[in-house]
Design a protein around this motif. Structure first.
Motif, mmCIF file in Angstrom:
data_model
loop_
_atom_site.group_PDB
_atom_site.id
_atom_site.type_symbol
_atom_site.label_atom_id
_atom_site.label_comp_id
_atom_site.label_asym_id
_atom_site.label_seq_id
_atom_site.Cartn_x
_atom_site.Cartn_y
_atom_site.Cartn_z
ATOM 1 N N GLY C 59 0.809 -1.218 0.000
ATOM 2 C CA GLY C 59 0.000 0.000 0.000
ATOM 3 C C GLY C 59 0.836 1.259 0.000
ATOM 4 O O GLY C 59 0.343 2.350 -0.258
ATOM 5 N N THR C 60 2.131 1.145 0.285
ATOM 6 C CA THR C 60 2.971 2.342 0.296
ATOM 7 C C THR C 60 3.454 2.662 -1.122
ATOM 8 O O THR C 60 3.424 1.812 -2.017
ATOM 9 C CB THR C 60 4.224 2.139 1.181
ATOM 10 O OG1 THR C 60 4.954 1.010 0.669
ATOM 11 C CG2 THR C 60 3.859 1.884 2.628
ATOM 12 N N LEU C 61 3.902 3.895 -1.286
ATOM 13 C CA LEU C 61 4.485 4.301 -2.558
ATOM 14 C C LEU C 61 5.774 3.511 -2.792
ATOM 15 O O LEU C 61 6.111 3.139 -3.921
ATOM 16 C CB LEU C 61 4.782 5.807 -2.476
ATOM 17 C CG LEU C 61 4.955 6.583 -3.777
ATOM 18 C CD1 LEU C 61 3.813 6.305 -4.750
ATOM 19 C CD2 LEU C 61 5.034 8.084 -3.474
ATOM 20 N N LYS C 62 6.499 3.262 -1.716
ATOM 21 C CA LYS C 62 7.728 2.475 -1.822
ATOM 22 C C LYS C 62 7.432 1.118 -2.461
ATOM 23 O O LYS C 62 8.164 0.673 -3.355
ATOM 24 C CB LYS C 62 8.346 2.240 -0.434
ATOM 25 C CG LYS C 62 9.183 3.388 0.089
ATOM 26 C CD LYS C 62 9.828 3.013 1.419
ATOM 27 C CE LYS C 62 10.786 4.091 1.902
ATOM 28 N NZ LYS C 62 11.327 3.806 3.245
ATOM 29 N N ALA C 63 6.371 0.452 -2.009
ATOM 30 C CA ALA C 63 6.037 -0.870 -2.530
ATOM 31 C C ALA C 63 5.681 -0.773 -4.013
ATOM 32 O O ALA C 63 6.198 -1.521 -4.849
ATOM 33 C CB ALA C 63 4.888 -1.470 -1.736
#
Lengths: 426, 123, 496
Positions: C59-63
């Motif tokens: 769900g993160t931008l990193k992911a």
């Protein structure tokens, strides 16, 4: 396909060991000898050692490094030895194929009948002693600074701290002082001087440069250029005592923290190595575990006198000549030379008793720690002590030598090994 | 009552520890030296200390910019920095042969500066 | 005054890839960089891994950008011609307790869309990595993970951008924005003002300060997190893969990884530091590495290392924009909310390198969405060729090269077999190498056992000659880091 040129003996390295080996091979009847070096002119590191102190043993004269080299260069020239300069050796195989590269001939393969490896040594770098801190400009090995100052005429700093009291470090301290730089101090982690005491007098004392024994550099500070170093005292186990830290402003840190025989090629060929010397295991002919591959000079172990380097190079060259002239028995009997603490190592590690018929054998040793009292170095065969030599003191920085005379031939022939001990002289 | 002073001989790599003792009449005895040069060094060190000095000078037309040079005899210690200052003004032209005298009677010491190596002239 | 459509602040991997992606459009683009070379900050010292994407929180931008970025590397490596190897990576569980965590990681990875994740048995991992800790209880294998040469990527991207018209200005530091009516009209640097319509903030460790200059996100801070590494001598120790421990709250932990140059590296440590330039190596850091690495490969010894270095992660405190996820350390990539004409990419720490092409792609998208006119060039060339590397050639190829330029026959760095020809080629490349470190990064010269002992003097000499400068001007990494102070025998040197 690459062109293949053939030579009888190829010598890698044109320092004092390589030149001596080449001249000796030639004088012992070898037709074609080629010396290869990565530098643009022969002479090796001696060319940047402008100070005197070389050649007392060989020439009975106190010569500057370039003059010592010059004598061998002149001799090599008069002996019509082929020199291939500005050339890097890329590879050597155990069947004596040497692959080289340079600007004029490109990558070529050269075939030899015997090889003498005389690549010398390199300096230990910051990484090997793992000094913490930043990685700015201004951290150089003493040898790099020496080349800059003495050959290129460039000053790599104004305000120096030198780590390590080896001879190169002390000699650079004097040299930099003479050129107008300030040498703040020389820092030595051991409780004793690592180089010759005469260098302490004429390089440090003469120029009022303080020596800090039992101290080391704990940190390098500065973003772009060295701005300071953190000097700390160490205890008897060489453990840093952080509360003694002192920040010494300087713009350059010179490292004189030891030399490592340059044996990448040697290992690649598959020669058996001595983990303590960092060089090949040799016999007194300076032949390695691979027949026909000889070694000479600092590539075997780090010497402290160039005279011995040349002498041992001469020996290596002579036996390389014997090897290709087929009056060589590769299965000749060899017996081990064993050292006991406090002797750290001995070179050669094996001797061929046979050769004692022709000449004496010199054994070179180093001790693990200094013994500041008279000691006796004794040599034993299986049966008994056959000779000894007294030293007023022994120190790790000064090599110990003992000579097995020709007269010991019968005793050595009858023995399975030779053993060396150092004992305090009562 | 005798006084004594310790010195390390710098004549050769052996670096003998010398002891200089003075008796009541200021007569000097030197011990600890393993050869004659040690005694001579100790005496000189007390009256007129000297050192061999090696350095470089600029050279034109050689393979390198600097030529290594050396004094041909031990040089008075007190004048070493004057010598270094003087060498800044010296420039030699290649070719040079080892042993060539480059500067005679430098700073009126009677000592010469000699080339430590050959340096050919290159284009 | 100079005028551009887009100015990118920072020539790290993100800045350079963004420049390269934007170079396909008919835009006048300038990249400014405070250091003397590309990739000199965070991009200069990291693990050089292209992560599969199982590690970031779903769900993160990193992911999202990690997984998207990972997909892009094959094409990127092909077009920009740099070394990239999809060798896969392993997370090894030591002891039974850690084994459970492999399942969690695998599930997380699958949620992120990472393909091919597999849990390996004890026997299997022992077979693949024989010297692993005998207490290993299993491992997660991610086949899509890879390694690259970060320097090469950054340089290749910058060169390709340059070929397509992007300008670069080094030793130039951003100072402030020029704003008119809530719209960026330019920037002020220590070397003068530059007019532009858009600014991309890719300032790495300094992205927060750049952002604050625009008056945005005063709460956003970058706290540099230092990572120390040690490089092994390949003759002493090598591992032919990438091996992680099970991650902890402190991060991904100390790993072993091979590099595209054949060395094995161990690291990084993880330590918050105050200064954004504090790339020091510490005693405690080395001790920590020594201790941690034993868990994965008992017997590994730091005495086998030839160099140690450290890098700084640009760790930010950005709150994840996805309100379902409770995470405050995400990438911050957005158009500025207070002024028009400014895009930020900040808090780019791991998996920043893996995500970097996806970040560049996203920045292009943000520009397009803002209504900025972006017309593709008809002649854009996405390809860039690497220059010859002597040590990777056959002897016949070497001789062909030497025949063209003899300097390729002269070896300057023995350990890494780098020739004068290669060094000269880098000095005259589209993004010229003008410092020792720049040459080191491009050719690997001086990175071997002797650590510059032989080559440094020669490289300084070559730089002096090729750049037609005096020796005193040659530096390690830009102004202030010069090697030489003066000539000897100079009337000014010394007091005597």
């Amino acid at each position: 396909m690459l062109t293949v040129h053939a030579y009888d003996v190829i010598v890698i390295g044109s320092g004092p060991a390589g030149l001596a080996a080449a001249v000796s091979a030639k004088k012992n009847g070898v037709n074609s000898v080629l010396v290869i070096d990565r530098d643009v002119e022969p002479g090796g590191i001696l060319l940047q050692c402008v100070h005197s102190g070389f050649g007392l043993e060989t020439f009975g004269e106190d010569l500057p490094g370039p003059s010592y080299a010059q004598r061998y260069i002149l001799e090599a020239e008069s002996q019509k030895i082929n020199l291939l300069m500005d050339t890097m050796v890329l590879d050597i195989t155990s069947d004596f194929v040497v692959t080289v590269s340079n600007e004029t001939i490109g990558v070529q393969r050269l075939q030899a009948k015997a090889i003498v490896l005389a690549m010398g040594c390199r300096e230990r770098s910051r990484a090997q002693i793992r000094i913490p801190g930043t990685r700015p400009a201004g951290v150089y090995t003493a040898g790099t600074a020496q080349r800059w100052v003495n050959v290129e005429g460039l000053m790599p700093g104004k305000n120096f701290v030198i780590l390590g009291s080896g001879d190169i470090g002390m000699i650079m301290a004097r040299r930099l002082s003479l050129e107008g730089a300030r040498v703040n101090r020389v820092v030595e982690i051991m409780p004793y001087l690592n180089g010759l005491s005469r260098n302490y007098v004429q390089c440090l004392q003469d120029y009022d440069i303080p020596l800090f024994l039992n101290h080391t550099i704990n940190k390098i500070l500065g973003k772009k250029r060295v701005e300071a170093v953190e000097v700390v005292r160490v205890d008897q186990n060489r453990k840093v005592q952080p509360e003694t830290a002192e920040i010494i402003p300087c713009d350059t840190l010179l490292l004189s923290v030891g030399l490592i025989p340059e044996n990448e090629l040697t290992r690649k060929i598959g020669v058996s190595m001595d983990p303590i010397t960092g060089g090949a295991i040799v016999d007194n002919c300076f032949e390695t575990s691979i027949p026909g591959i000889f070694v000479a000079g600092n590539v075997v172990h780090v010497y402290d006198l160039v005279d011995y380097v040349s002498q041992d190079g001469t020996t290596a060259g002579k036996y390389a000549a014997s090897f290709i002239q087929c009056n060589w028995n590769s299965n000749r009997r060899k017996i081990p030379v064993i050292v006991e603490e406090p002797l750290r190592y001995v070179v050669p590690q094996k001797i061929c008793p046979d050769t004692l018929r022709e000449s004496a054998i010199r054994l070179l040793m180093r001790v693990s720690y200094p013994m500041e009292y008279p000691v006796q170095v004794s040599l034993f065969t299986d049966q008994k002590e056959i000779l000894n030599k007294t030293y007023p003191y022994v120190r790790p920085g000064e090599m110990v030598s003992i000579q097995i005379p020709k007269s010991a031939y019968d005793l050595i022939m009858a023995s399975q090994e030779v053993r060396l001990k150092v004992l305090r002289k009562e | 009552m005798t006084n004594s002073q310790n010195l390390i001989c710098v004549t050769c790599p052996r670096g003998c520890s010398l002891t200089i003792s003075y008796d009541d009449q200021d007569q000097i005895t030197i011990t600890g030296n393993q050869c004659k040069r040690g005694a001579a060094y100790a005496k000189a060190e007390l009256s007129d200390p000297r050192r061999m000095i090696a350095s470089t000078v600029r050279i034109r037309g050689g393979i390198h910019k600097m030529l290594p040079i050396s004094t041909n005899a031990p040089f008075p210690k007190g004048k070493i920095m004057n010598l270094m200052a003087f060498l800044k003004s010296v420039e030699i032209s290649a070719p040079v042969k080892m042993g060539d005298i480059l500067i005679e009677n430098v700073l009126n010491t009677g000592i010469a500066m000699v080339a430590s190596r050959n340096m050919e002239k290159i284009d | 005054m100079d005028s551009y459509d887009v100015v990118i602040i920072g020539a790290g991997v993100v800045g350079c890839l963004t420049a390269r992606f934007l170079s396909r459009y008919q835009l006048r683009i300038l990249v400014i960089e405070k250091e003397s070379d590309v990739g000199a900050g965070t991009s200069s010292a990291n693990s050089a891994l292209i992560h599969a994407g199982y590690d970031p929180l779903p769900g993160t931008l990193k992911a999202a950008l990690n997984v998207r970025g990972n997909e892009m590397w094959d094409q990127l490596a092909d077009e920009l011609d740099f070394d990239f190897e999809r060798c896969g990576d392993y997370v090894a569980a030591i002891g039974e307790d850690e084994f459970q965590q492999l399942q969690i990681l695998k599930r997380q990875g699958e949620q992120n869309g990472v393909p091919g994740l597999k849990i390996l048995s004890v026997d299997e991992i022992r077979k693949r990595i024989p010297n692993i800790n005998p207490e290993v209880s299993g491992a997660l294998f991610a086949p899509t993970a890879g390694i690259c040469d970060t320097f090469a990527v950054t340089i290749a991207a910058a060169e390709n951008a340059q070929m397509n018209g992007v300008m670069f200005r080094f030793d130039t530091c951003f100072e402030s924005f020029l704003v008119e009516k809530h719209r960026i009209v330019g920037i002020r640097t220590d070397r003068g003002d530059i007019r532009c319509q858009w600014v991309i903030n890719a300032a790495g460790l300094y992205a927060d300060e750049v952002m604050h200059q625009a008056g945005s996100h005063p709460e956003f801070m970058i706290h540099p997190r230092r990572g120390e590494y040690c490089v092994f001598d390949p003759a002493c120790f090598q591992i032919d893969t990438v091996l992680f421990p099970v991650p902890s709250e402190k991060g991904k932990g100390v790993l072993f990884f091979k590099t595209t140059h054949g060395n094995t590296i161990v690291g990084p440590t993880s330590e918050f530091v105050d200064c954004k330039e504090d790339k020091a190596v510490s005693v405690t850091g080395l001790r920590y590495l020594e201790e941690q690495m034993q868990r994965l490969i008992p017997g590994a010894d730091l005495r086998w290392t030839i160099a140690s270095f450290s890098g700084l992660r640009a760790s930010g405190n950005a709150i994840c924009t996805n309100s379902d996820v409770d995470y405050s350390g995400d990438f911050l990539i957005e158009s500025d909310k207070t002024v028009k004409g400014l895009i930020h990419c900040a808090g780019i720490e791991s998996p920043g390198l893996s995500a970097s092409p996806a970040i560049a792609e996203r920045i292009c998208l943000l520009l397009e969405q803002s209504g900025f006119e972006m017309i593709e060039k008809p002649y854009w060339n996405p390809r860039r060729k690497r220059r010859p590397c002597f040590r990777h050639l056959t002897n016949e190829e070497r001789n062909e090269l030497i025949a063209q330029d003899p300097r390729y026959g002269r070896i300057v760095c023995r350990c890494e077999m780098v020739t004068e020809g290669e060094i000269a080629a880098e000095i005259h490349a589209p993004i010229p190498a003008r410092t020792y470190d720049a040459i080191k990064r491009r050719t690997w010269c001086g990175t071997g056992r002797c650590q510059g002992g032989f080559d440094m003097i020669r490289v300084v000499e070559i730089l002096t000659r090729e750049l037609n400068l005096s020796s005193e001007k040659i530096s390690k990494n830009g102004p202030g880091s010069e090697f030489i102070f003066s000539e000897t025998k100079n009337q000014r040197s010394g007091q005597c």
